[in-house]
Motif scaffolding. Structure first.
Motif, PDB file in Angstrom:
ATOM      1  N   GLN A   1     -10.571  -1.062 -17.078  1.00 19.75           N
ATOM      2  CA  GLN A   1     -11.972  -0.712 -16.813  1.00 19.75           C
ATOM      3  C   GLN A   1     -12.631  -1.745 -15.905  1.00 19.75           C
ATOM      4  N   ILE A   2     -12.375  -2.997 -16.175  1.00 26.98           N
ATOM      5  CA  ILE A   2     -12.939  -4.066 -15.332  1.00 26.98           C
ATOM      6  C   ILE A   2     -12.380  -3.934 -13.921  1.00 26.98           C
ATOM      7  N   ALA A   3     -11.056  -3.791 -13.832  1.00 23.97           N
ATOM      8  CA  ALA A   3     -10.390  -3.699 -12.532  1.00 23.97           C
ATOM      9  C   ALA A   3     -10.950  -2.534 -11.715  1.00 23.97           C
ATOM     10  N   ASP A   4     -11.140  -1.402 -12.339  1.00 23.53           N
ATOM     11  CA  ASP A   4     -11.667  -0.230 -11.626  1.00 23.53           C
ATOM     12  C   ASP A   4     -13.059  -0.493 -11.079  1.00 23.53           C
ATOM     13  N   LYS A   5     -13.866  -1.219 -11.824  1.00 23.75           N
ATOM     14  CA  LYS A   5     -15.245  -1.489 -11.398  1.00 23.75           C
ATOM     15  C   LYS A   5     -15.316  -2.464 -10.217  1.00 23.75           C
ATOM     16  N   ILE A   6     -14.292  -3.297 -10.057  1.00 20.14           N
ATOM     17  CA  ILE A   6     -14.315  -4.247  -8.939  1.00 20.14           C
ATOM     18  C   ILE A   6     -13.254  -3.906  -7.887  1.00 20.14           C
ATOM     19  N   ASP A   7     -12.653  -2.731  -8.031  1.00 22.83           N
ATOM     20  CA  ASP A   7     -11.663  -2.233  -7.068  1.00 22.83           C
ATOM     21  C   ASP A   7     -10.452  -3.151  -6.935  1.00 22.83           C
ATOM     22  N   ARG A   8      -9.916  -3.554  -8.086  1.00 22.35           N
ATOM     23  CA  ARG A   8      -8.704  -4.365  -8.135  1.00 22.35           C
ATOM     24  C   ARG A   8      -7.724  -3.725  -9.106  1.00 22.35           C
ATOM     25  N   GLU A   9      -6.540  -4.281  -9.201  1.00 23.45           N
ATOM     26  CA  GLU A   9      -5.525  -3.784 -10.128  1.00 23.45           C
ATOM     27  C   GLU A   9      -5.705  -4.436 -11.500  1.00 23.45           C
ATOM     28  N   GLN A  10      -5.267  -3.746 -12.540  1.00 19.81           N
ATOM     29  CA  GLN A  10      -5.324  -4.275 -13.901  1.00 19.81           C
ATOM     30  C   GLN A  10      -4.543  -5.573 -14.000  1.00 19.81           C
ATOM     31  N   SER A  11      -3.417  -5.655 -13.296  1.00 15.44           N
ATOM     32  CA  SER A  11      -2.589  -6.863 -13.361  1.00 15.44           C
ATOM     33  C   SER A  11      -3.340  -8.088 -12.821  1.00 15.44           C
ATOM     34  N   TYR A  12      -4.245  -7.870 -11.884  1.00 12.27           N
ATOM     35  CA  TYR A  12      -5.054  -8.972 -11.357  1.00 12.27           C
ATOM     36  C   TYR A  12      -5.964  -9.525 -12.457  1.00 12.27           C
ATOM     37  N   ILE A  13      -6.605  -8.636 -13.202  1.00 11.04           N
ATOM     38  CA  ILE A  13      -7.479  -9.066 -14.294  1.00 11.04           C
ATOM     39  C   ILE A  13      -6.661  -9.806 -15.346  1.00 11.04           C
TER      40      ILE A  13
END
Length: 107
Positions: free
Chosen positions: A60-72
């Motif tokens: 959810q965080i990744a989607d909101k900042i346009d990044r991948e889940q693995s980055y978070i």
């Protein structure tokens, strides 16, 4: 009795002495690397705890900042060198506001 306790306390190593022994003295490359990793871990942990408080997923965080889940995941583990702009975007999603304070570290 207090004198004996004071003597025992005086023989205990300080946190800085223990860090010096394990990671090198302040200013050494190994100590600076340890300090950087510690800071990354601290902020990653703060982000993870806040995300859990809000019952949000990394995705959810990744989607909101346009990044991948693995980055978070890497940010939360302190395993990536996060850009300040990305950190502020993640913090905003989590409702965390940072007010920077600038101080001179040069003597």
């Amino acid at each position: 009795m207090s004198y004996i306790c004071d003597m025992k306390l005086a023989t205990l190593p300080t946190a800085n002495k223990m860090l010096d022994e394990k990671y090198g003295e302040l200013g050494s490359l190994s100590r600076e690397q340890f300090n950087e990793e510690s800071i990354a871990w601290f902020y990653g942990n703060m982000i993870r705890e806040r995300r859990k408080e809000l019952k949000m997923t990394q995705k959810q965080i990744a989607d909101k900042i346009d990044r991948e889940q693995s980055y978070i995941a890497r940010v939360e583990q302190g395993k990536t060198d996060i850009q300040l702009s990305s950190f502020f975007r993640i913090a905003a999603v989590l409702g965390i506001q940072f007010i920077p304070t600038f101080v001179s570290v040069l003597k």
